[in-house]
Design a protein around this motif. Structure first.
Motif, mmCIF file in Angstrom:
data_model
loop_
_atom_site.group_PDB
_atom_site.id
_atom_site.type_symbol
_atom_site.label_atom_id
_atom_site.label_comp_id
_atom_site.label_asym_id
_atom_site.label_seq_id
_atom_site.Cartn_x
_atom_site.Cartn_y
_atom_site.Cartn_z
ATOM 1 N N ASP A 162 -2.513 3.924 -3.641
ATOM 2 C CA ASP A 162 -2.793 2.478 -4.033
ATOM 3 C C ASP A 162 -2.723 1.409 -2.932
ATOM 4 N N GLY B 288 -4.390 -4.496 -8.027
ATOM 5 C CA GLY B 288 -4.457 -3.342 -7.134
ATOM 6 C C GLY B 288 -5.706 -2.539 -7.744
ATOM 7 N N THR B 289 -5.654 -1.391 -6.585
ATOM 8 C CA THR B 289 -6.692 -0.355 -6.830
ATOM 9 C C THR B 289 -5.868 0.823 -6.704
ATOM 10 N N SER B 290 -6.183 2.068 -7.195
ATOM 11 C CA SER B 290 -6.027 3.270 -7.110
ATOM 12 C C SER B 290 -7.173 4.333 -7.070
ATOM 13 N N ASN C 75 0.864 -1.310 -0.072
ATOM 14 C CA ASN C 75 0.173 0.042 -0.008
ATOM 15 C C ASN C 75 1.078 1.068 0.122
#
Length: 905
Positions: free
Chosen positions: A94, A164-166, A69
């Motif tokens: 992120d 992943g995510t952002s 992260n």
């Protein structure tokens, strides 16, 4: 007649459900995510994904999750068997997970699929693949509930995948899968299906039984005898020339140890859907044949749950403060306010008013008759006085909620009209923690601080934070050792509450991560095993030197001999990182740790890491099935859905028009026989708790009769019968309800304590689970004193939440009893009621079973493929003016079926 046997590729994806075969899976732990929360967590700097890959790639193990992260960003965690991507707050942060896949084939395409359960985010969801630290592919996935996927081409046998995510918000993923894009390349009719060649005179027999129909949750049944398939070119291709040991690999591999999905049809009607098993290959004088059989392996719910206990569930969403305020609001029904839970609902099944309740239960019978004259408090003279909340108030969880949570982590769903009734939704099971006063009695608490002159300087490994001054009351009960700064548990499941703040100074570092503060865990041999569960980052404040602080607030559960120690360490040798003392930071009013062992919060650990956590999930469901004589039926439209209904509703109250098979029977041969294996007596009962004083005392007073039991005696009319059978609703025990004390006849509660006649003392015990009904809030007819505890003041309360095994206390006309049989109730509880578990749910079945006119008839019937295709075992059949129920069908194409009927009286 045209008989077709159709089989699917062993990697068939056209019917991917809880019972079908699936292709080879390259993701490890992509369903329950059991290893996520214990995986490494790396704080990356921008560019976040690449920085994380650069950090992990040199030592990244195969088939293992790791996380990353960004500073200030969210975190990836597992909760209730799902994966939660929790985004940051700024929209530019992120978080993600990383796994290095193995055994890929270079040049082959692979599909990455995510099953998204919910989305509340403006974040991007992306999938990257890497060879070492080199980015090979990247894809942004659509954020929508359901399965979303992307495909990549492998350019190495071991390749790393990053998901992943952002951005802001949360995405919940129920499963992640990576599978090869491939299929069985045999001439087929559709979806990769292939039709096997049969011997011209081969008829495939099927055996269908009512037990397979009504016990789908626990039965796994074979449906055909072995039969042969010829070694034709087509069949040899399907079975990959498996008899030829020198065969070369042509890309089609048949594995006899994998399930092979199949369908058996006759004249276009589906007779059977299930699996094919290859038993052996025979070569007889040059004629080769494949010996196979068909079986219907509905992956029984019992098999899925047999090794799971309640402790395998996650009740984080049920965490709440344990005090008088929350106990009393738990009594409320909607629309009044219920319990205030600490965490959001992640399952979708929690309800503030109905999920957790705190009824008044006599858990140890250690009440005193209080008052200011002998207690020194504000208790009313002559009325009951509690000395702690735990004496009377321990959590109960709603039965319907427990069933929903159990099914949530399986491939199955369910439907049940019974479970949706208002009365069933008022049933609860106790989550008592056992014989202790509490999950942990308030053994000790206090505050510790470092008060020397110089402070402690961190090394590159974990460095002890000492407590030179401590105000720990009952430090020995806390297990505190000042020489080691360790707190050591003296019994299993000891709960520690640790909270506070430590202050630090640093120099030699301008920005970023300086080090970590953690509470180091040691096993019972004194070996450090990691940090549980606090691991706080120590970040510089943007200057090359300065002061920083790090706070913590956590519940930790330890077993006997395990210990905790506050520690910190730096990440770079050039950094000076010092834990400051109270003398050095006189401006700070607090610089230390408060440690309590006791119960201030009801957590997932206090519910599940104690006595009730040991209860098996299938044992719990099986006990419910037994209590209500429930059958589990397959949903013909969805093999993963199970209908759970009372026997009488399925078989006896069926209003469908009977099937008329009168013209189909062959009356030339008929066999009639009475039912066998009937017993003279059948006893319906619960588990006996030997330490339950109220239950044992009742049993002794009434000549051995078990409270809540029923003995069905068929000896009057069936006087040649012998033998005795028991139906036990294990693991549940019956619960005696009675006045709390003789002088308070209206204050009726469950009695769950043991008693020592030698010294006249009573205490709690490790009781078997109890099922009780929510009778609502009742007046005590007096008052009882609740002491100050966990930050909430004392009170003299005149109302309480009453639980019992009855729908009304005292009983009235129309009351129901959730015990099996009528028995004499104790003073104030009322009169025995006839609407009990036996009379409502078991008597209709036994009345039919033990009827003198009930017969078994075996006869030949000319059944067509259409008959088999549409037949249901709860259908009744009309034969020559009599109604029958079908018990078993032995079906063979091109021949008469042998059917076993039960004559309904």
């Amino acid at each position: 007649m045209s008989v077709q046997l159709i089989i699917y590729p062993q990697s068939y994806e056209g019917s991917n459900n809880g019972i079908s075969g699936t292709p080879s899976e390259f993701i490890v732990d992509g369903i329950n995510f059991n290893t996520i929360n214990t995986s490494t967590q790396y704080v990356a700097s921008a560019p976040f994904p690449q920085n994380a890959i650069n950090f992990y790639a040199p030592t990244l193990p195969l088939n293992n999750w790791d996380r990353y992260n960004s500073l200030g960003g969210g975190i990836v965690s597992a909760t209730s068997g799902n994966l939660l991507f929790s985004g940051g707050s700024s929209g530019t942060e992120d978080c993600g997970i990383i796994q290095k896949l193995s055994n890929l084939t270079i040049g082959i395409d692979y599909t990455v699929s995510l099953d998204i359960a919910s989305v509340s985010a403006t974040a991007d969801l992306f999938v990257n693949t890497y060879n070492g630290t080199i980015l090979n592919s990247t894809a942004t996935l659509t954020q929508s509930v359901g399965v979303v996927s992307t495909t990549f081409t492998a350019n190495a046998t071991d390749q790393t995948i990053l998901i992943g995510t952002s951005g802001i918000g949360a995405i919940i993923v129920s499963s992640i899968s990576t599978q090869q894009v491939s299929g069985l390349t045999v001439a087929s009719i559709s979806d990769g299906q292939v039709i096997c060649d049969l011997y011209e005179d081969e008829d495939i027999p099927l055996s269908l039984s009512v037990d397979d129909f009504k016990n789908v949750a626990e039965k796994v049944q074979s449906y055909s005898k072995a039969f042969n398939l010829p070694a034709t070119k087509r069949n040899n291709r399907i079975f990959d020339q498996i008899f030829e040991i020198t065969r070369s690999d042509d890309g089609v591999i048949f594995n006899p140890y994998k399930k092979t999905q199949c369908v058996l049809k006759q004249d276009g009607f589906i007779l059977f859907e299930g699996y094919l098993r290859l038993l052996d290959v025979t070569d007889k004088e040059g004629e080769i044949s494949y010996n196979v059989n068909l079986y219907s392996e509905v992956v029984a719910l019992a098999d899925v749950l047999k090794d799971r206990a309640f402790r395998d569930l996650d009740f984080t969403e049920l965490e709440h403060e344990y005090n008088r305020t929350q106990i009393e609001v738990s009594w409320n029904d909607a629309p009044s306010s219920g319990i205030t839970y600490t965490n959001p609902s992640t399952s979708g099944f929690r309800d503030a008013n109905s999920t957790v309740k705190y009824p008044f239960v006599d858990w140890n019978h250690q009440f005193i008759v209080g008052g200011s004259s002998n207690s020194g408090n504000s208790a009313t003279d002559g009325n009951p006085e509690l000395t702690s909340l735990e004496q009377a108030f321990r959590p109960f969880i709603n039965i319907k909620y427990l069933i929903d949570r159990i099914f949530e982590s399986t491939p199955f769903t369910y439907g049940s009209s019974l479970f949706d009734t208002t009365e069933f939704k008022k049933l609860y099971m106790d989550f008592n923690w056992g014989s202790a006063q509490a999950p942990n009695n308030n053994l000790g608490e206090g505050f510790g601080e470092n008060d020397d002159n110089t402070g402690v300087t961190a090394g590159l490994t974990a460095t002890k934070i000492p407590f030179d001054v401590e105000t720990f009351s009952n430090a020995s009960d806390l297990g505190f050792d000042s020489s080691t700064s360790r707190f050591t548990a003296s019994f299993d499941n000891q709960v520690y509450f640790i909270q506070g703040v430590f202050k630090f100074s640093y120099s030699g570092w301008t920005s970023g991560l300086l080090g970590y503060l953690g509470w180091e865990k040691y096993d019972n041999t004194g070996t450090a095993t990691g940090f549980f569960p606090i691991l706080n980052q120590l970040q510089s404040n943007g200057t090359s030197s300065g002061n920083i602080s790090s706070s913590f607030n956590q519940t930790v559960v330890l077993n006997t001999g395990e210990s905790l120690r506050p520690s910190f360490w730096k990440l770079d040798a050039g950094v000076t990182l010092t834990q400051l003392t109270t003398q050095q930071l006189s401006a700070f009013s607090s610089n230390g740790a408060t440690v309590i062992t006791g119960t201030t919060t009801t957590t997932s650990e206090t519910l599940l890491q104690t006595l009730r956590g040991e209860t098996g999930q299938w044992d719990f469901l099986k006990g419910i099935l037994t209590m209500f004589n429930l059958v589990t039926l397959p949903d013909e439209n969805n093999p993963n859905n199970i209908f759970i209904e009372p026997y009488a509703d399925v078989f006896l109250n069926n209003t469908a028009t009977p099937l008329d098979w009168t013209d189909k029977i062959d009356v030339s041969e008929m066999k009639l026989e009475p039912l066998a294996d009937l017993n003279k007596k059948t006893i319906f009962k619960f588990v006996e708790d030997e330490d339950d004083y109220a239950f044992t005392n009742y049993k002794n007073q009434v000549g051995g009769h078990l409270y809540g039991s029923k003995m069905y005696d068929a000896g009057n009319e069936f006087n040649i019968l012998v033998g005795e059978d028991e139906i036990v609703a294990e693991p549940f025990a019956a619960t005696v309800v009675k006045p709390l004390m003789s002088q308070f006849p209206s204050f009726i509660t469950p009695a769950l304590y043991s008693y020592n006649a030698d010294d006249g003392t009573s205490e709690g015990f490790d009781n078997s689970p109890r099922i009780m009904y929510n009778n609502g809030v009742k007046s005590t007819g007096a008052s009882y004193y609740i002491p100050e505890q966990n930050g909430v003041t004392s009170d003299n309360e005149t109302y309480y939440l009453q639980f019992s095994h009855l729908t009304d206390v005292p009983t009235v006309v129309g009351s129901k009893d959730f015990h099996f049989g009528e028995c004499q109730l104790l003073t104030g509880v009322g009169s025995p009621v006839p609407d009990n578990l036996f009379n409502l749910y078991w008597l209709p079945y036994y009345s039919e079973l033990y009827n003198p006119n009930t017969r078994i008839m075996t006869i030949k019937v000319n059944l067509t493929p259409a008959d088999i295709n549409t037949f249901k075992f709860n259908d009744t059949v009309f034969l020559k003016n009599r109604t029958f129920r079908v018990n078993k069908i032995d079906y063979k194409p091109n021949d008469l079926a042998t059917v076993e009927f039960i004559l309904i009286p």
